[in-house]
Design a protein around this motif. Structure first.
Motif, PDB file in Angstrom:
ATOM      1  N   ALA A 187       0.827  -1.204   0.000  1.00  0.00           N
ATOM      2  CA  ALA A 187       0.000   0.000   0.000  1.00  0.00           C
ATOM      3  C   ALA A 187       0.858   1.250   0.000  1.00  0.00           C
ATOM      4  N   PHE A 188       1.998   1.208   0.701  1.00  0.00           N
ATOM      5  CA  PHE A 188       2.870   2.374   0.757  1.00  0.00           C
ATOM      6  C   PHE A 188       3.446   2.708  -0.616  1.00  0.00           C
ATOM      7  N   LYS A 189       3.751   1.672  -1.400  1.00  0.00           N
ATOM      8  CA  LYS A 189       4.270   1.920  -2.753  1.00  0.00           C
ATOM      9  C   LYS A 189       3.263   2.674  -3.606  1.00  0.00           C
ATOM     10  N   CYS A 233      -6.702  -9.382   4.324  1.00  0.00           N
ATOM     11  CA  CYS A 233      -8.141  -9.146   4.165  1.00  0.00           C
ATOM     12  C   CYS A 233      -8.762 -10.372   3.538  1.00  0.00           C
ATOM     13  N   LYS A 234      -9.759 -10.926   4.169  1.00  0.00           N
ATOM     14  CA  LYS A 234     -10.415 -12.134   3.669  1.00  0.00           C
ATOM     15  C   LYS A 234     -11.651 -11.772   2.906  1.00  0.00           C
ATOM     16  N   GLY A 250      -5.753  -6.456  -5.861  1.00  0.00           N
ATOM     17  CA  GLY A 250      -5.523  -7.393  -4.774  1.00  0.00           C
ATOM     18  C   GLY A 250      -5.464  -6.746  -3.407  1.00  0.00           C
ATOM     19  N   ILE A 251      -5.364  -5.411  -3.343  1.00  0.00           N
ATOM     20  CA  ILE A 251      -5.349  -4.709  -2.055  1.00  0.00           C
ATOM     21  C   ILE A 251      -6.775  -4.417  -1.627  1.00  0.00           C
ATOM     22  N   CYS A 264      -8.691  -1.506   3.736  1.00  0.00           N
ATOM     23  CA  CYS A 264      -7.333  -1.462   4.285  1.00  0.00           C
ATOM     24  C   CYS A 264      -6.540  -0.310   3.671  1.00  0.00           C
ATOM     25  N   PHE A 265      -6.712  -0.115   2.372  1.00  0.00           N
ATOM     26  CA  PHE A 265      -5.987   0.964   1.703  1.00  0.00           C
ATOM     27  C   PHE A 265      -6.455   2.322   2.209  1.00  0.00           C
TER      28      PHE A 265
END
Length: 487
Positions: free
Chosen positions: A83-85, A486-487, A101-102, A106-107
């Motif tokens: 996420a930081f990238k 994350c599911k 995929g993120i 969460c992001f």
């Protein structure tokens, strides 16, 4: 003091020029060199604040990061490196895109941690975020409903508890065994009533009354009366026990229930009282028209069929595709009917009398039905017909795939949401250690600590420690580390 300084050199004004500062951040084991010239474009972000905090001492530094190495001038963060990238793209491109995929939620939490405004997130990524929020809201709603069903407030009077019990009995088949029995009985009554309605139109099963008219057999009439009695009792009980009676009355499925019941009583009223107010023929026609309305009860099956409900919602989501289909067909019908009428005028026995009459031919041709009541007789007319049904096949086939995808996507989404809600409840049961989600008021007091106010069912959701934690029901801030998924 000899040795290497813990902090960077400063200028005569007491601070190093921010544009010349070079810092190293280590996010989840991934090192990245950043420059003040780029970071200071957005001074409100956490990374830009790192540059300005170097002269503020360790208290200021550790309020922004997890660890700091003054020798390497390296800041450590236990965050998601993937996420930081994506987030650091804002300092180079002025916008942020999420990688596939993120998890969007969460992001979003990562952006809040790095103090980056959501307005820099690209519109396509905001769409994924809004969809994920809707899913979490739906999971929270389902869990809340289950908890409300399991919980009984001791302060409620006897009528309120009885009302809630009847509501669960009639509306929630999964709540108990008697509720499942009632749901099965209701389903059987709907099928029996529909079959009886169809069998009542068979001449061999009809009888002739004193006036020589064919009427339904008395046995079928009695079965119909029993079914209507069940539907009436079911509707009245659901209405009485409904927590929101206005919403219950205006609900679409409940309106269908009324239309399925009302014709029977109106027919009885017209049969017994209508003869004295109007001619017998008019009464019979009105009764027949009302009896036809009994077909509305077949829609009651949607209440007990998840597949029919999913199909309904999928069609609602496919209004755009259905609109395109109707538009294609409407344009084709108009064009080919006009061409067919023009080309067939040279034939002396033409069946195309006018363009509006040709609309019917164009409809059954483009939809490949082809009744054959109207057909072209000239060569040009036959070519026009061949072109019209080929265009019709293409026009119908184009939107079918998106509509099917909407159905599959919605069906799979409902299964995922149902599984996620059960997963949250299982984790809450595991954490409580009581073998059930909804304990008594005393048990909840013991769980939260003596002297504290017992939590509501929505607060009890906070005991879930899963990676699918429902943030929307919590007032606290919960951030996931890079070790969580994350599911």
């Amino acid at each position: 003091m000899e040795g290497e300084s813990r902090f960077p050199d400063v200028d005569s004004n007491g601070s190093e020029k921010n544009e010349d500062i070079e810092i190293i951040v280590n996010v989840g084991g991934v090192r990245q060199v950043l420059y003040g010239e780029n970071l200071n474009q957005y001074p409100a972000t956490r990374l830009a604040q790192l540059i300005n905090c170097l002269s503020g001492g360790y208290d200021t530094i550790f309020s922004l990061c997890d660890d700091y190495d003054p020798g390497k001038r390296e800041f450590y963060f236990d965050r998601d490196p993937d996420a930081f990238k994506c987030i650091i793209d804002i300092y180079y491109f002025g916008e942020i895109h999420m990688k596939k995929g993120i998890c969007p939620i969460c992001f979003k939490n990562e952006m809040e941690f790095w103090k980056v405004d959501l307005k820099f997130l690209d519109d396509c990524c905001k769409t994924h975020l809004s969809e994920k929020k809707e899913e979490l809201e739906e999971i929270a709603r389902r869990v809340q409903l289950i908890l409300d069903d399991l919980g009984m407030d001791a302060s409620e009077n006897h009528w309120k508890r009885c009302q809630k019990y009847i509501w669960k009995l009639m509306e929630k088949p999964e709540s108990s065994y008697p509720a499942r029995v009632i749901a099965v009985l209701s389903f059987l009554f709907i099928l029996i009533s529909s079959v009886v309605m169809c069998m009542g139109t068979i001449p061999e099963l009809q009888i002739i009354d004193s006036e020589g008219n064919h009427v339904e057999h008395p046995t079928l009439d009695n079965i119909e009366t029993a079914c209507i009695g069940w539907f009436t009792l079911e509707y009245v009980l659901r209405l009485i026990s409904s927590p929101n009676k206005l919403h219950f009355v205006i609900s679409f499925m409940n309106i269908i229930d009324v239309f399925a019941i009302l014709p029977f009583y109106v027919s009885l009223l017209l049969t017994h009282l209508g003869a004295g107010m109007m001619e017998l023929t008019n009464v019979q026609q009105a009764v027949q028209a009302l009896r036809i309305m009994r077909i509305a009860r077949i829609f009651k099956l949607a209440r007990h069929s998840t597949g029919l409900q999913t199909l309904t919602y999928a069609l609602k989501r496919s209004f755009k595709e259905l609109g395109l289909l109707l538009m294609y067909l409407a344009v084709g019908i108009f064009v080919f009917s006009a061409l067919g009428y023009t080309m067939e005028q040279s034939h002396p026995e033409t069946l195309f009398k006018s363009i509006p009459q040709s609309f019917w031919w164009a409809i059954i041709t483009m939809t490949t039905v082809g009744y054959g009541d109207i057909y072209p007789k000239t060569t040009l007319g036959k070519l026009n017909a061949a072109t019209s049904f080929l265009c019709g096949v293409i026009a119908i086939a184009l939107p079918i795939h998106p509509i099917i995808n909407n159905f599959v996507r919605y069906y799979n989404k409902q299964r995922v949401l149902e599984t996620a809600a059960k997963h949250e409840l299982e984790l809450m049961e595991l954490y409580s250690g009581e073998g059930k989600v909804g304990g008594s008021k005393n048990e909840l007091e013991d769980l939260m600590g003596e002297g504290k106010e017992p939590p509501s069912w929505s607060r009890q959701l906070k005991v879930s420690h899963s990676d699918t934690f429902i943030h929307l029901l919590s007032d606290e801030k919960h951030y996931r580390t890079r070790l969580q998924s994350c599911k």
